[in-house]
Design a protein around this motif. Structure first.
Motif, PDB file in Angstrom:
ATOM      1  N   SER A  41      75.709  62.377   7.791  1.00 14.75           N
ATOM      2  CA  SER A  41      76.916  61.676   7.337  1.00 14.75           C
ATOM      3  C   SER A  41      78.141  62.573   7.421  1.00 14.75           C
ATOM      4  CB  SER A  41      76.737  61.201   5.898  1.00 14.75           C
ATOM      5  OG  SER A  41      75.649  60.348   5.792  1.00 14.75           O
ATOM      6  N   ALA A  54      75.657  58.931  14.649  1.00 12.50           N
ATOM      7  CA  ALA A  54      75.622  57.526  14.226  1.00 12.50           C
ATOM      8  C   ALA A  54      74.210  56.960  14.356  1.00 12.50           C
ATOM      9  CB  ALA A  54      76.605  56.711  15.050  1.00 12.50           C
ATOM     10  N   VAL A  55      73.541  57.249  15.451  1.00  7.63           N
ATOM     11  CA  VAL A  55      72.162  56.777  15.635  1.00  7.63           C
ATOM     12  C   VAL A  55      71.248  57.423  14.601  1.00  7.63           C
ATOM     13  CG1 VAL A  55      70.197  56.828  17.219  1.00  7.63           C
ATOM     14  CG2 VAL A  55      72.456  56.220  18.069  1.00  7.63           C
ATOM     15  N   PHE A  99      72.108  58.550  11.670  1.00  7.64           N
ATOM     16  CA  PHE A  99      72.446  57.962  10.381  1.00  7.64           C
ATOM     17  C   PHE A  99      71.750  56.623  10.181  1.00  7.64           C
ATOM     18  CE2 PHE A  99      75.152  55.185   7.820  1.00  7.64           C
ATOM     19  CZ  PHE A  99      75.281  55.934   6.664  1.00  7.64           C
ATOM     20  N   ILE A 100      71.788  55.771  11.186  1.00 10.47           N
ATOM     21  CA  ILE A 100      71.160  54.449  11.085  1.00 10.47           C
ATOM     22  C   ILE A 100      69.650  54.560  10.956  1.00 10.47           C
ATOM     23  CG2 ILE A 100      70.726  52.291  12.341  1.00 10.47           C
ATOM     24  CD1 ILE A 100      73.599  52.598  13.459  1.00 10.47           C
ATOM     25  N   SER A 120      68.734  56.006   7.528  1.00 10.58           N
ATOM     26  CA  SER A 120      68.977  55.012   6.480  1.00 10.58           C
ATOM     27  C   SER A 120      67.883  53.961   6.458  1.00 10.58           C
ATOM     28  CB  SER A 120      70.323  54.334   6.702  1.00 10.58           C
ATOM     29  OG  SER A 120      71.365  55.265   6.602  1.00 10.58           O
ATOM     30  N   LEU A 121      67.513  53.475   7.615  1.00 11.27           N
ATOM     31  CA  LEU A 121      66.438  52.484   7.684  1.00 11.27           C
ATOM     32  C   LEU A 121      65.094  53.067   7.249  1.00 11.27           C
ATOM     33  CD1 LEU A 121      67.318  50.630  11.004  1.00 11.27           C
ATOM     34  CD2 LEU A 121      67.599  49.793   8.656  1.00 11.27           C
TER      35      LEU A 121
END
Length: 77
Positions: free
Chosen positions: A13, A62-63, A65-66, A69-70
């Motif tokens: 992040s 960004a990838v 992070f996603i 998070s998932l």
């Protein structure tokens, strides 16, 4: 494991925020994004320098992070 994933998420992040903030803004506005979109994609503005490195760092973070998070949501909820 939860602490390690959350630490990686925090690092991703911070790096994502910094990489977005360090990129130069596009001051062309709406008309520049419509008219100059093809030139930016295929043409002169896509270089190898500082902007390209920041762009790649932004995409990777960004990838990451996603995905993190998932993973945290699916494992621990």
């Amino acid at each position: 494991m939860k602490i390690a994933l959350m630490a990686l998420l925090a690092i991703a992040s911070i790096v994502l925020i910094l990489s977005v903030l360090l990129q130069s803004g596009n001051s062309d506005g709406l008309s520049g994004s419509i008219a100059g979109g093809a030139e930016q994609l295929f043409g002169k503005k896509k270089g190898r320098g500082y902007e390209a490195i920041l762009s790649k760092i932004t995409v990777v973070c960004a990838v990451l992070f996603i995905v993190l998070s998932l993973a945290i949501v699916s494992m621990f909820s």
